[in-house]
Design a protein around this motif. Structure first.
Motif, PDB file in Angstrom:
ATOM      1  N   ARG A 106       0.824  -1.212   0.000  1.00 49.69           N
ATOM      2  CA  ARG A 106       0.000   0.000   0.000  1.00 49.69           C
ATOM      3  C   ARG A 106       0.862   1.267   0.000  1.00 49.69           C
ATOM      4  NH1 ARG A 106      -5.745   0.038   2.680  1.00 49.69           N
ATOM      5  NH2 ARG A 106      -6.402  -2.027   2.050  1.00 49.69           N
ATOM      6  N   ARG A 164       0.840   1.661  -5.820  1.00 45.26           N
ATOM      7  CA  ARG A 164       0.005   2.869  -5.687  1.00 45.26           C
ATOM      8  C   ARG A 164      -0.319   3.429  -7.070  1.00 45.26           C
ATOM      9  NH1 ARG A 164      -0.164   4.878  -0.358  1.00 45.26           N
ATOM     10  NH2 ARG A 164      -0.969   6.836  -1.140  1.00 45.26           N
ATOM     11  N   ALA A 214      -3.016   1.365  -8.542  1.00 48.60           N
ATOM     12  CA  ALA A 214      -4.305   1.713  -7.941  1.00 48.60           C
ATOM     13  C   ALA A 214      -4.834   3.018  -8.530  1.00 48.60           C
ATOM     14  CB  ALA A 214      -4.156   1.834  -6.429  1.00 48.60           C
ATOM     15  N   ARG A 259      -8.289   3.637 -10.459  1.00 49.62           N
ATOM     16  CA  ARG A 259      -9.282   4.558  -9.897  1.00 49.62           C
ATOM     17  C   ARG A 259      -9.629   5.682 -10.865  1.00 49.62           C
ATOM     18  NH1 ARG A 259      -5.925   5.182  -4.504  1.00 49.62           N
ATOM     19  NH2 ARG A 259      -6.366   3.203  -3.509  1.00 49.62           N
ATOM     20  N   THR A 307      -7.449  -0.722  -3.854  1.00 43.48           N
ATOM     21  CA  THR A 307      -7.709  -0.045  -5.127  1.00 43.48           C
ATOM     22  C   THR A 307      -9.185   0.293  -5.281  1.00 43.48           C
ATOM     23  OG1 THR A 307      -5.858  -1.237  -6.092  1.00 43.48           O
ATOM     24  CG2 THR A 307      -7.421  -0.271  -7.629  1.00 43.48           C
TER      25      THR A 307
END
Lengths: 432, 708
Positions: A174, A180, A183, A187, A266
């Motif tokens: 994370r 990241r 993710a 997103r 995510t």
């Protein structure tokens, strides 16, 4: 320094009104006292104890010790050889002989001078140890998988929240750039609407039979077993505890929880999860170990997105891939390499060279949360939900049928047997 | 549902998998492993046989009988005849004289599939201290209400770990009728039993359990204080979840008032805030004013977690009574939404002596985003503590051109180091309007300010204003400042290499350069523009008498962006005034050829041949080979193959030849391509022969297409 210390009635506002704001400069406080110039005020240092000093702790502890805000002052392990190795590592880092050692970690927890603990035991101790640490008023950094059972996960969440402990799971991806970035790409809709997440962990192994043997000197086997049912000492079990239902749950949970955590992270579903599970597994036909050799479980979120947790291939072939209707993005765990389609997505990535092996960012996040008493990146609820996906997957495989899960009540729908398997009795004296 | 657990009989040796996991031969020897498939469930006869065999199971023997029983449990439908048959066999195992490990594994199966029919056999296990915990494992989640009664009945008879296990189980099963029994255990002299009983009462979490716990809390001397406090907290949480907030609050309040440990008090505070949200601001205020750092931080953390800024705003009135660290935390949780009170607090704290709240105040002003706070933040920028960094971050994020204008206007009034930071902030803000002010500082400021100004100009100045930068750069003394000035000029030119005003200014600056060092600095920028006028000047300069100018000119030509520079470079490589010039020129040639830049695109081979003739030392030959490898032609292949005889560059020659053969094979007709593995195994002589053969074929056939 403050006006309050000289007179409770004299606020600094009044003080400043009296002498004028310009008087506030230059400051008279030494930067060292304020923690500048690389120093940390002694009373704001976090005194850390390491519980469980095996391979993982050996690798990770230096990341903690490099933070000036942290003082590692004790190591606990039920194996004398590891205990002494832990002390040697800590003392070697600080160039002193101050590291305390504890055969029984409860002695460490009972000491008020320890603020926090880093748990790097075998899986069977992650949840129980964290619960006891929370009850003892410690902040916690625990390696994954964070619990043994679904029920223990909820107990852990409750214990941490009830005690206001700051808990960080070792889901350090994370805090790692590559993941990241992945993710963020998902997103932002850069691969369109996501419909599938593929998470691959490695195959096997199966452990052969071996007769029990005497417990070695300096090995507190009773403590090693902890909450798990008693069984005679056998190196085949002690060295490969990951592949037995009592002490762990195989590769699907051991590594799978990293990926399910990334999937949850995510999607921003840290307080919920998939609702249906189905899959298949190849179990050892005649081996001492119990957990699957190969498997695949497909879990479905209420919005239709499917997570495919597959156990296949070699260790170096593990990866996570998000697939959308306009492209995909993948991170290969072994190399930290990010690939995507369309490849133009990768242009948006800022250069980052730190892989999952560097936990520094994750520890920094934990330290910030400790100071502010807030939730860190891999907080306890998120960690519990991530491992829940793996635990439910395993129950699906062990029961051999499709399972439907209600994330709100954390119970299976229309399956009393599955519900029974959410919890296991712990061996005395261990309790939540 | 596509597939279930697979139960086929496909044998697969997974020894390799064990080895891969590093488990050692001793551990992985033995098992012949196989897959399982969705097949017929084991028959009753197979189950009966497996159960018989399972009875003698001990660790070290084959687990196969249990694997069959597990398969049976998986494949037989709950409630089916086969499932009943299986349960009966498991009951036989548990009740009979099976080995302890066999009983344990049978109980593990009953944990999932056992029904009331198993209870008598499991109850019997509770009588034996050796098997109590095995029974508890099976009974953990048994749905039958009879289980609690059985456990209560057996508890008084039990001692040692078995007794603790049953106490734990009563707590796990939340048996409300167990409260009196457990309360009695709390008073046991055995500390482990007392603690287990307290925890069990906490987990049960009924009103009666709560009363019992409160009674103990009031007793003197009480039972283990921390364990009791934990039980109260646990019970309180359960009551809150069950809708009994009032009762829950009583428990939390008891801990809040009676516990000494800050951690326990913080936990009690959290319990109270969650049970009575309407009291949360008041409780938070009490915690903030308690003087206990952990309590204050916990209260603020809770405010942040609740995402409700109202308590934080309400607490602003009391902010002056807090220690600095707590002030900082409180300021940090104030939201970005406009709020006069928050802004006023931030402005005040920004200039207070303590760094922590001041830094938090700067962060808050950054979040509030009011341009008028720029001046105040600039004052904080002068501090020698954490607030300066926070102020700098805030100044970078404040929105609007007004902020830029204030920053520019303030520059002359700032002290040296602060001015340097402000210059950096202007650059970060991409404040183009700062150009004139920065140019002034670049020309007249102290060296560190001039450097900062040039660095900022490097990021900001539009290319049409390159003339001003040329003037400023020309006026710098040799050294670091000049270096940064020309770097800035280079960056500005790169933003608009075709900008005629910029090009004209550059040429003018070069022409007016007063000394060789300045001329050299200008020359090195020529490739950025790279047009014929600049090439002409560079070629002239390459023959200048002054060595500094000459070297700069050759470097510029070597870095030229197009093939026009190849010819002058070749000439310099052949007959340059000194060895340095010749070497630099040769490297420039190799660079350009390697990029596919040749003056005559139809004859690249001729250019290569000319360059290769000039390569004398091993370093040059290696460079040539590396460049040629990416540029395969029959001629270059032949040349590279020729170098296979040279021991100083043999390795590079091999690599180049192999790569070129691989690249050229697709364009060559008449023979099957040589696979890479075969190329790797060839001796030098074989490789040379293959290269010459291929080059010959390409030169005579349609392989001309290989020339790019």
């Amino acid at each position: 320094m403050t006006a309050k210390q000289t007179s409770p009635q004299m606020t600094r506002r009044r003080f400043l009104q009296g002498v004028g704001r310009a008087a506030a400069f230059p400051l008279l406080v030494s930067p060292a006292v304020l923690g500048r110039a690389g120093s940390v005020p002694p009373n704001s240092r976090i005194v850390l104890g390491n519980i469980g000093h095996g391979h993982r702790a050996t690798a990770i502890l230096p990341h903690f010790m490099r933070f000036k805000e942290i003082q590692v002052r004790g190591v606990a392990d039920c194996r004398r050889d590891r205990l002494l190795a832990g002390k040697a590592q800590v003392d070697g880092f600080y160039k002193n002989k101050d590291c305390l050692i504890f055969d029984d970690f409860r002695e460490l927890l009972a000491r008020p001078d320890f603020d926090a603990v880093f748990l790097a035991t075998g899986n069977r101790w992650h949840g129980m140890g964290s619960i006891l640490a929370a009850k003892a008023g410690k902040d916690i950094y625990s390696e994954k998988p964070v619990t043994l059972t679904l029920a223990e996960g909820r107990e852990l969440v409750n214990a941490v929240q009830r005690n206001g402990a700051v808990y960080q799971a070792g889901h350090q991806r994370r805090s790692v750039d590559s993941y990241r970035f992945m993710a963020e790409v998902v997103r932002r809709g850069m691969i369109g609407r996501v419909h599938t997440v593929i998470m691959q962990v490695w195959e096997g192994p199966a452990i052969g039979y071996q007769a029990p043997s005497p417990v070695p000197k300096g090995f507190n086997y009773d403590m090693w077993l902890g909450q798990t049912p008693w069984r005679p000492f056998c190196w085949a079990h002690v060295n490969a505890w990951q592949y037995f239902w009592d002490t762990a749950e195989g590769v699907l949970t051991d590594m799978g929880c990293h990926y399910t955590d990334l999937m949850q992270f995510t999607f921003g579903t840290d307080d919920t999860g998939p609702v249906e599970y189905e899959g298949w597994a190849v179990f050892p036909e005649d081996a001492y170990s119990e957990t699957p050799i190969r498997a695949e479980v497909r879990c479905r979120y209420p919005n239709g997105v499917v997570g495919v947790l597959q156990q296949r291939g070699a260790f170096g072939e593990r990866f996570i891939r998000f697939v959308g209707d306009e492209g995909w993005i993948q991170v290969d765990d072994e190399t930290n390499r990010v690939t995507a389609s369309p490849a133009s997505i990768l242009r948006w990535r800022t250069i980052g060279t730190k892989s999952w092996a560097d936990t520094g960012g994750h520890i920094a996040d934990w330290l910030h949360a400790i100071r502010h008493r807030t939730r860190p990146a891999a907080h306890v609820e998120a960690a519990h939900r991530a491992i829940s996906i793996c635990q439910i997957s395993n129950l699906c495989l062990r029961l051999g049928r499709k399972l439907r899960w209600d994330p709100k009540t954390e119970s299976f729908l229309d399956d009393p047997e599955a519900n029974r398997m959410r919890a296991r009795a712990r061996r005395a004296p261990w309790h939540a | 549902m596509k597939t279930f657990v697979v139960l086929s009989r496909m044998r697969r040796a997974l020894k390799a998998a064990s080895l891969a996991a590093g488990l050692g031969a001793a551990l992985c020897a033995g098992p012949a492993l196989c897959a399982a498939s969705k097949a017929q469930p084991p028959s009753k006869a197979q189950i009966a046989e497996a159960a018989r065999a399972a009875a003698s199971y001990t660790i070290g023997k084959s687990r196969r009988p249990f694997i069959i029983l597990e398969e049976a449990a998986r494949s037989a439908r709950p409630g089916s005849e086969l499932r009943k048959f299986l349960e009966d066999r498991l009951i036989d195992l548990v009740a009979g004289s099976a080995e302890p490990e066999a009983r344990r594994l049978a109980c593990r199966l009953l944990w999932a599939v056992g029904t009331d029919r198993s209870l008598p056999a499991l109850e019997k296990l509770l009588d034996d201290p050796q098997t109590v915990e095995t029974a508890c494992f099976a009974l953990r989640s048994f749905p039958s209400p009879k289980v609690n009664a059985i456990l209560r009945r057996h508890l008084p008879k039990l001692r040692g770990p078995g007794r603790l296990a049953v106490i734990n189980l009563l707590g796990d099963r939340r048996d409300p009728q167990a409260v009196p029994l457990l309360a009695a255990s709390v008073e046991s002299e055995n500390a482990a039993e007392a603690e287990a009983a307290l925890a069990a009462l906490g987990r049960i979490g009924s009103p009666k359990a709560a009363e019992a716990l409160l009674d103990f809390w009031a007793k003197s001397p009480p039972p283990p204080r921390r364990a009791l406090a934990q039980a109260l907290l646990q019970c309180g949480r359960r009551l809150r979840l069950d809708g009994r907030a009032d009762q829950a609050s009583r428990l939390f309040a008891a801990v809040w008032q009676g516990a000494n440990s800050p951690r326990l008090r913080a936990a009690a505070l959290l319990g109270m805030m969650r049970s009575e949200p309407e009291r949360a601001p008041g409780l938070a205020a009490a915690a903030l004013l308690s003087g206990e750092d952990l309590l204050a931080r916990t209260a603020i953390g809770q405010i942040e977690a609740a995402r409700d800024p109202r308590p934080a705003r309400a607490l602003l009135d009391q902010i002056h009574q807090l220690p600095p660290a707590t002030e900082a935390l409180l300021l940090d949780v104030l939201p970005a939404a406009p709020s006069p009170a928050a802004a006023a607090a931030a402005r005040e704290f920004l200039l207070l002596p303590e760094a922590q709240p001041a830094a938090a105040a700067a962060r808050l002003l950054g979040k509030l985003g009011e341009p008028a706070d720029t001046v105040l933040l600039l004052r904080a920028l002068a501090a020698k503590d954490a607030r300066a960094d926070a102020a700098a971050a805030a100044l970078r994020t404040l929105d609007g051109e007004r902020v830029n204008r204030i920053l520019v206007r303030s520059l002359p009034r700032l002290a040296g180091p602060t001015r340097v930071r402000a210059i950096g902030i202007l650059a970060d803000r991409r404040a183009v309007e700062a150009g004139d002010a920065l140019l002034r500082l670049a020309g007249k400021g102290a060296p560190e300010e001039a450097i900062a100004a040039f660095d900022a100009l490097a990021r900001l100045l539009p290319p049409e204003r390159a003339g001003a930068l040329v003037k400023a750069a020309s006026a710098t003394p040799p050294g670091q400042t000049r270096e940064r000035a020309f770097r800035a000029l280079g960056e500005t030119l790169r933003r608009g290499p075709r900008n005629p005003r910029a090009a004209k200014a550059l040429l003018a600056g070069y022409a007016a350069a007063a000394d060789a060092s300045l001329r050299a600095a200008f020359l090195e920028l020529f490739p950025i523009v790279g047009d014929p006028a600049f090439l002409k000047r560079a070629v002239e300069a390459a023959h200048a008498a002054d060595p500094e100018t000459r070297a700069a000119a050759v470097r510029a030509l070597a870095a030229w962006p197009s093939g026009e520079a190849l010819e002058p470079l070749l000439a310099l490589a052949q007959s340059g005034a000194d060895p340095t010039t010749r070497t630099l020129a040769l490297r420039g040639c190799l660079r350009l050829l390697g990029r596919g830049e040749a003056p005559d695109a139809s004859r690249p081979a001729a250019a290569w041949a000319a360059v290769l003739r000039l390569c004398r030392g091993a370093a040059e030959k290696k460079q040539a080979l590396a460049a040629m490898a990416a540029y395969p032609l029959p001629e270059t292949l032949r040349a590279a193959a020729g170098m296979l005889n040279d021991p100083a560059v043999r390795a590079e020659a091999r690599a180049a030849v192999k790569r070129m053969i691989a690249g050229l094979q697709s364009g060559a007709a008449g023979a099957a391509p040589i696979p890479k593995e075969k190329l790797d195994k060839m001796t030098d002589a074989q490789l040379k022969a293959a290269a010459e053969q291929l080059a010959k074929r390409l030169s005579s056939g349609p392989g001309k297409s290989a020339e790019r």
